[in-house]
Scaffold this motif. Structure first.
Motif, PDB file in Angstrom:
ATOM      1  N   ILE A 115      -5.056   3.080   3.452  1.00 59.20           N
ATOM      2  CA  ILE A 115      -3.858   3.744   2.834  1.00 59.20           C
ATOM      3  C   ILE A 115      -4.196   4.108   1.245  1.00 59.20           C
ATOM      4  O   ILE A 115      -4.094   5.231   0.621  1.00 59.20           O
ATOM      5  N   VAL A 116      -4.631   2.844   0.568  1.00 63.65           N
ATOM      6  CA  VAL A 116      -4.798   2.893  -0.837  1.00 63.65           C
ATOM      7  C   VAL A 116      -6.163   3.890  -1.203  1.00 63.65           C
ATOM      8  O   VAL A 116      -5.775   4.731  -2.232  1.00 63.65           O
ATOM      9  N   ILE A 117      -6.885   3.731  -0.335  1.00 63.76           N
ATOM     10  CA  ILE A 117      -8.180   4.696  -0.702  1.00 63.76           C
ATOM     11  C   ILE A 117      -7.816   6.196  -0.608  1.00 63.76           C
ATOM     12  O   ILE A 117      -8.181   6.958  -1.693  1.00 63.76           O
ATOM     13  N   LYS A 118      -6.910   6.663   0.586  1.00 62.69           N
ATOM     14  CA  LYS A 118      -6.653   8.063   0.591  1.00 62.69           C
ATOM     15  C   LYS A 118      -5.415   8.498  -0.638  1.00 62.69           C
ATOM     16  O   LYS A 118      -5.744   9.481  -1.191  1.00 62.69           O
ATOM     17  N   LYS A 169      -5.903  -9.640   9.448  1.00 64.77           N
ATOM     18  CA  LYS A 169      -6.795  -8.779   8.811  1.00 64.77           C
ATOM     19  C   LYS A 169      -6.489  -7.247   9.124  1.00 64.77           C
ATOM     20  O   LYS A 169      -6.797  -6.509   8.175  1.00 64.77           O
ATOM     21  N   LEU A 170      -6.024  -7.056  10.151  1.00 65.95           N
ATOM     22  CA  LEU A 170      -5.932  -5.683  10.391  1.00 65.95           C
ATOM     23  C   LEU A 170      -4.844  -4.946   9.627  1.00 65.95           C
ATOM     24  O   LEU A 170      -5.061  -3.758   9.118  1.00 65.95           O
ATOM     25  N   TYR A 171      -3.819  -5.651   9.112  1.00 59.50           N
ATOM     26  CA  TYR A 171      -2.956  -5.268   8.371  1.00 59.50           C
ATOM     27  C   TYR A 171      -3.453  -5.052   6.940  1.00 59.50           C
ATOM     28  O   TYR A 171      -3.297  -3.872   6.196  1.00 59.50           O
ATOM     29  N   PHE A 172      -4.282  -5.888   6.425  1.00 61.82           N
ATOM     30  CA  PHE A 172      -5.141  -5.730   5.163  1.00 61.82           C
ATOM     31  C   PHE A 172      -5.989  -4.609   5.425  1.00 61.82           C
ATOM     32  O   PHE A 172      -5.871  -3.843   4.341  1.00 61.82           O
ATOM     33  N   TYR A 173      -6.706  -4.326   6.392  1.00 59.12           N
ATOM     34  CA  TYR A 173      -7.762  -3.157   6.507  1.00 59.12           C
ATOM     35  C   TYR A 173      -6.906  -1.857   6.314  1.00 59.12           C
ATOM     36  O   TYR A 173      -7.337  -0.833   5.948  1.00 59.12           O
ATOM     37  N   GLN A 174      -5.707  -1.862   7.239  1.00 59.99           N
ATOM     38  CA  GLN A 174      -4.767  -0.553   7.371  1.00 59.99           C
ATOM     39  C   GLN A 174      -4.373  -0.118   5.875  1.00 59.99           C
ATOM     40  O   GLN A 174      -4.377   1.007   5.356  1.00 59.99           O
ATOM     41  N   ALA A 175      -4.007  -1.210   5.314  1.00 63.82           N
ATOM     42  CA  ALA A 175      -3.290  -1.174   3.632  1.00 63.82           C
ATOM     43  C   ALA A 175      -4.626  -0.669   3.003  1.00 63.82           C
ATOM     44  O   ALA A 175      -4.224   0.503   2.137  1.00 63.82           O
ATOM     45  N   GLU A 228     -14.158   2.646   2.242  1.00 64.45           N
ATOM     46  CA  GLU A 228     -13.646   3.255   3.453  1.00 64.45           C
ATOM     47  C   GLU A 228     -14.611   2.918   4.783  1.00 64.45           C
ATOM     48  O   GLU A 228     -13.846   2.450   5.910  1.00 64.45           O
ATOM     49  N   GLN A 229     -15.577   3.307   4.737  1.00 66.80           N
ATOM     50  CA  GLN A 229     -16.630   3.117   5.808  1.00 66.80           C
ATOM     51  C   GLN A 229     -16.715   1.679   6.311  1.00 66.80           C
ATOM     52  O   GLN A 229     -16.739   1.410   7.306  1.00 66.80           O
ATOM     53  N   ARG A 230     -16.762   0.852   5.276  1.00 64.15           N
ATOM     54  CA  ARG A 230     -16.892  -0.787   5.597  1.00 64.15           C
ATOM     55  C   ARG A 230     -15.503  -1.238   6.057  1.00 64.15           C
ATOM     56  O   ARG A 230     -15.787  -2.056   7.134  1.00 64.15           O
ATOM     57  N   ILE A 231     -14.571  -0.768   5.758  1.00 63.09           N
ATOM     58  CA  ILE A 231     -13.329  -1.332   6.339  1.00 63.09           C
ATOM     59  C   ILE A 231     -13.150  -0.885   7.668  1.00 63.09           C
ATOM     60  O   ILE A 231     -12.916  -1.468   8.745  1.00 63.09           O
ATOM     61  N   LYS A 232     -13.569   0.513   8.001  1.00 62.13           N
ATOM     62  CA  LYS A 232     -13.529   0.787   9.314  1.00 62.13           C
ATOM     63  C   LYS A 232     -14.378  -0.009  10.269  1.00 62.13           C
ATOM     64  O   LYS A 232     -13.961  -0.306  11.477  1.00 62.13           O
ATOM     65  N   GLU A 233     -15.559  -0.148   9.748  1.00 64.33           N
ATOM     66  CA  GLU A 233     -16.487  -1.039  10.607  1.00 64.33           C
ATOM     67  C   GLU A 233     -16.062  -2.242  10.756  1.00 64.33           C
ATOM     68  O   GLU A 233     -15.972  -2.871  12.083  1.00 64.33           O
ATOM     69  N   ALA A 273       0.872  -1.065   0.002  1.00 64.15           N
ATOM     70  CA  ALA A 273      -0.156   0.102  -0.161  1.00 64.15           C
ATOM     71  C   ALA A 273       0.786   1.240  -0.004  1.00 64.15           C
ATOM     72  O   ALA A 273       0.494   2.309  -0.651  1.00 64.15           O
ATOM     73  N   ARG A 274       2.021   1.261   0.719  1.00 66.80           N
ATOM     74  CA  ARG A 274       2.906   2.438   0.687  1.00 66.80           C
ATOM     75  C   ARG A 274       3.536   2.547  -0.497  1.00 66.80           C
ATOM     76  O   ARG A 274       3.990   3.676  -0.990  1.00 66.80           O
ATOM     77  N   VAL A 275       3.894   1.477  -1.144  1.00 65.80           N
ATOM     78  CA  VAL A 275       4.492   1.549  -2.624  1.00 65.80           C
ATOM     79  C   VAL A 275       3.535   2.380  -3.382  1.00 65.80           C
ATOM     80  O   VAL A 275       4.096   3.377  -4.183  1.00 65.80           O
ATOM     81  N   LEU A 276       2.204   2.018  -3.531  1.00 70.87           N
ATOM     82  CA  LEU A 276       1.300   2.474  -4.496  1.00 70.87           C
ATOM     83  C   LEU A 276       1.242   4.111  -3.865  1.00 70.87           C
ATOM     84  O   LEU A 276       1.064   5.196  -5.055  1.00 70.87           O
ATOM     85  N   GLU A 277       0.893   4.368  -2.724  1.00 72.60           N
ATOM     86  CA  GLU A 277       0.913   5.686  -2.104  1.00 72.60           C
ATOM     87  C   GLU A 277       1.979   6.620  -2.864  1.00 72.60           C
ATOM     88  O   GLU A 277       1.999   7.559  -3.186  1.00 72.60           O
ATOM     89  N   HIS A 278       3.253   6.037  -2.580  1.00 65.65           N
ATOM     90  CA  HIS A 278       4.488   6.890  -2.878  1.00 65.65           C
ATOM     91  C   HIS A 278       4.538   7.150  -4.391  1.00 65.65           C
ATOM     92  O   HIS A 278       4.872   8.302  -4.724  1.00 65.65           O
TER      93      HIS A 278
END
Length: 812
Positions: free
Chosen positions: A219-222, A210-216, A190-195, A61-66
């Motif tokens: 990141i990509v949505i933003k 799962k937490l790591y996938f959700y955090q990622a 985004e809302q569904r991931i947070k839920e 996710a950070r790669v795509l963000e960068h």
């Protein structure tokens, strides 16, 4: 946008003309030279160095963000849609995380290729050489190749099982849920991931993953939202500079839209199509897997168009201009492959498919006004990408069928036709819900899947060379060229006394090769899953968020895959020749045939023998049961064997997790022909194999109906990965209205009565193709159907061009 009115459903063949803006834009794209672009590679390396301590999902996710935060962006002077993949249109980014060895090895040969030429600057070469050390033993190719079991590696090294694209690229071969994106925006994801995150119990290690996938995912949505905002700001800056009041208004509208989508839902047709384009683009910045497709574009864009039309916010002409713009944008995406992989994908295709027509989920005709506008846009753009597929069903109107034929006459190799009458029942029989089966779309070439619910590679796994396999079987399990013992020795052909003996050896051997292909495919999938998850693609595919898993971990609703079997017609004709001339009529002894194959028919008297093979044995493609049933029987061991093996997602969530057959061999028939010695059908060594399930060149002598009948005898219900059939016609033939009507009737017969799976047409004459070989500058936008995709003819290697030229030209 120009307020041109077009009535797409009234006059057949009246496709309108490009607006001046789109004419200029098209010219700019055609003039763009394909360069190798180092920018993404440099940015990717920076991100990996900075975030290499992160969990793999977050790292990706950070790669795509960068990349999205730092890559060069621009807005062309004539476009209405914004978003670019590289520093310039048609430039091809390098994806170092997948493979760097071939990139460095081929830096000085990109411009010297016989086809699919790319240019590269000295500065780009230097940038790539500087980052290369970081990627040594650190790429998908390195990890995948090292993981191959030794025996399986031998099949891969010798090219009997081809999987080069599976360890040098991402997966692709997918269509995400564009409909949900445009209706509800990324904010809904985004809302569904947070839920989902709020419900996690982090004392459970599986839920912690799962937490790591959700955090990622967050990141990509933003990152995508920020990427869109960069274009909004750039559009505002460009608006201040322009002296054109028209362009000033267009740029401000672009800025408004990009501040909104794809994070927020689209409210207008313009917003919807821009949202689709940006998501489609970013998916191919995230990963270099090809065959990322649009799904059923006419179905999910139609409500926005009809609403705007009713409100007086858009005209048919404006909508067509935006669709044409989308087609042109699609061609700006490019991909550079290793030369070994290029031979399997000649013409730099990305296989980005649009599907129109078909049926609604309740079985009604789904053709709508958007279906016609898309046909119109494809003709106006007159480009090899995107692919266009029409879903055929019995209720498809004659009016729409005739309009499709009018598009075929334009010589684009499009639309291809897929048959609801065979595909939907095949899907349902495999456990796919009826409403989803009715919502399938083409993915890439001719393969099919349910958009937004299906995992990667509904086809596109490994390639198995059927004719070369036959030669190995005939040689007692030993590869005749390398001398390597690959398969058990079931007896040498020269010692066999019956066709049944050969077929038994074929059956057992093909099953073993099939098993080896599964091992290779699983190894590739394992390396991808462990190291290179596609986070955005997973977020946009159901139900990865619900399961907290990426696609490769089993996050999708459905997950069926298929490999590709190459040289079907050569195998059919070879078996027929052996059966009749060697074992039944005994005109050729086993020893004589084997010696002729070894000598490539160059020995004394062997040309006479070759002519006997060519002319005195029945040929597939002529509705001859004697040969057609031989290939049905010879194909069945693969179909039966591959169904035994599960993919790496089996039992981890998706329905399916199994494999099936597929004949969409793209241009692998040329590449795999290079490694195949002379075959018993009379084919010379190193020459192309037959393509898809199409007959061998000039062997289909009894017309298109006979071809259809032969192809329809294949077990199409089981070959769910696609039964690819190319046909070729002269443009002069379709100048007659009567012949156009005959073609419609022929298609209906093929699909309704014979239950054919797929067909597509090259409408170009041999004279034009030969002239294009000799004078490429005069034919720069001549388009041909290569396999399950179209390409500019002059960009192909001469060998691939020759393969297309020699295809049988059918009459009606």
């Amino acid at each position: 946008m120009v307020m041109t009115k077009i009535a797409p459903t009234t006059t057949l063949g009246d496709f309108g003309k490009l607006t001046p803006k789109m004419r200029r834009y098209r010219e700019d794209i055609l003039n763009a030279k394909p360069y190798v672009d180092p920018e993404r590679a440099v940015l990717t390396t920076e991100a990996y160095q900075k975030y290499q301590d992160q969990q793999v999902d977050i790292l990706r996710a950070r790669v795509l963000e960068h990349i999205l935060h730092n890559m060069t962006i621009f807005i062309e002077k004539d476009t209405l849609l914004v978003g670019n993949q590289a520093q310039h249109n048609r430039w091809a980014p390098v994806f170092p995380e997948y493979s760097m060895n071939w990139v460095i090895d081929e830096l000085d040969t990109f411009e010297k290729r016989s086809g699919d030429v790319f240019y590269i600057t000295d500065d780009a070469k230097e940038q790539l050489r500087q980052i290369a050390p970081f990627w040594q033993h650190n790429t998908l190719e390195d990890r995948g190749y090292a993981a191959f079991p030794e025996k399986s590696k031998l099949f891969y090294d010798l090219g009997l099982i081809g999987a080069d694209g599976n360890i040098t690229s991402g997966d692709g071969h997918i269509a995400v849920n564009y409909e949900t994106v445009i209706k509800y925006g990324l904010v809904s994801y985004e809302q569904r991931i947070k839920e989902q995150m709020e419900q996690l119990d982090l004392t459970d290690i599986d839920q912690q993953k799962k937490l790591y996938f959700y955090q990622a995912g967050l990141i990509v949505i933003k990152s995508v939202r920020d990427f869109a905002a960069r274009y909004a700001l750039l559009a505002e800056q460009e608006a201040k500079k322009t002296t054109s009041s028209e362009r000033h208004a267009e740029l401000l509208e672009i800025a408004r839209i990009m501040h909104k989508i794809p994070y927020q839902p689209a409210d207008t047709f313009y917003e919807a199509i821009q949202s689709v384009w940006l998501i489609h683009l970013v998916l191919q910045i995230e990963s270099n897997g090809h065959s990322v497709s649009y799904g059923r574009l006419d179905q999910y864009l139609e409500p926005f168009y009809e609403k705007d039309l009713a409100n007086g916010q858009i005209t048919a002409g404006q909508a067509t201009e935006l669709l044409t713009n989308l087609c042109m944008k699609t061609l700006t995406i490019n991909k550079v492959r290793s030369w070994a992989h290029t031979e399997f994908s000649a013409g730099s295709p990305l296989y980005q498919n649009i599907t129109i027509g078909g049926q609604t989920k309740d079985g009604k005709d789904a053709v709508n006004s958007m279906s016609y506008l898309i046909l119109n846009a494809i003709v106006q753009a007159h480009l090899p990408q995107p692919n266009l597929t029409v879903r055929y069903h019995r209720g498809l109107s004659d009016h729409f069928m005739r309009q499709c034929v009018e598009v075929i006459k334009e010589g684009l190799g499009m639309p291809a036709f897929n048959n609801d009458e065979i595909i939907i029942p095949s899907f349902i029989s495999r456990g796919i819900k009826k409403e989803d089966a009715y919502n399938y779309s083409a993915i890439g070439c001719v393969e099919t899947a349910v958009p937004g619910k299906w995992g990667y590679r509904c086809t596109g796994m490994s390639f198995i060379n059927f004719p070369r396999t036959l030669l190995i079987v005939m040689n007692g399990g030993k590869d005749p060229e390398s001398g390597k013992q690959l398969l058990p020795n079931y007896g040498h052909f020269t010692e066999m006394t019956s066709y049944a003996e050969l077929f038994t050896a074929w059956d057992k051997s093909l099953r073993e090769i099939t098993r080896q292909s599964v091992i290779i495919e699983n190894t590739c999938d394992l390396a991808l899953e462990q190291n290179y998850p596609d986070i955005l693609c997973s977020v946009l595919t159901e139900d990865c968020i619900g399961r907290g898993k990426t696609i490769k971990e089993g996050g999708t609703i459905y997950d069926f895959i298929s490999g590709l079997q190459v040289g079907i017609a050569n195998l059919a004709d070879s078996l027929a020749a052996i059966k009749k001339l060697v074992f039944e009529e005994k005109k050729i002894s086993p020893a004589e045939l084997w010696q002729a194959l070894t000598d490539n028919f160059q020995g004394e008297g062997q040309e006479e023998l070759r002519q006997m093979l060519l002319n005195e044995a029945p040929k597939y493609g002529n509705d001859n049961d004697e040969v057609d049933q031989l290939i049905v029987a010879a194909y069945q061991p693969y179909i039966d064997e591959i169904a035994k093996y599960k993919n790496t997602r089996y039992g981890r969530g998706p329905i399916g997790g199994t494999r099936y057959a597929g004949t969409s061999s793209i241009s692998a028939n040329v590449g795999q022909g290079h490694s195949t010695l002379a075959t018993p059908d009379g084919r010379y060594a190193r020459t192309p194999l037959s393509e898809g399930c199409s007959p061998a060149h000039s062997m289909d002598r009894d017309g298109p109906t006979a071809v259809f009948k032969s192809v329809a005898k294949l077990n199409t219900q089981a070959i769910t990965g696609g039964v690819l059939l190319n046909q070729k016609m002269s443009p002069q033939l379709l100048r007659s209205a009567d012949n156009c009507e005959k073609l419609v009737l022929l298609l209906r017969t093929f699909f309704n009565r014979l239950h054919g799976y797929h067909v597509q047409y090259n409408v170009v004459d041999k004279k034009t193709l030969v002239d294009a070989q000799q004078h490429p500058d005069k034919h720069r936008d001549l388009i041909v159907r290569v396999a399950g995709y179209s390409a500019f003819f002059v960009g192909l290697s001469k060998e691939t061009q020759d393969d297309i030229i020699e295809r049988t030209e059918q009459s009606i």
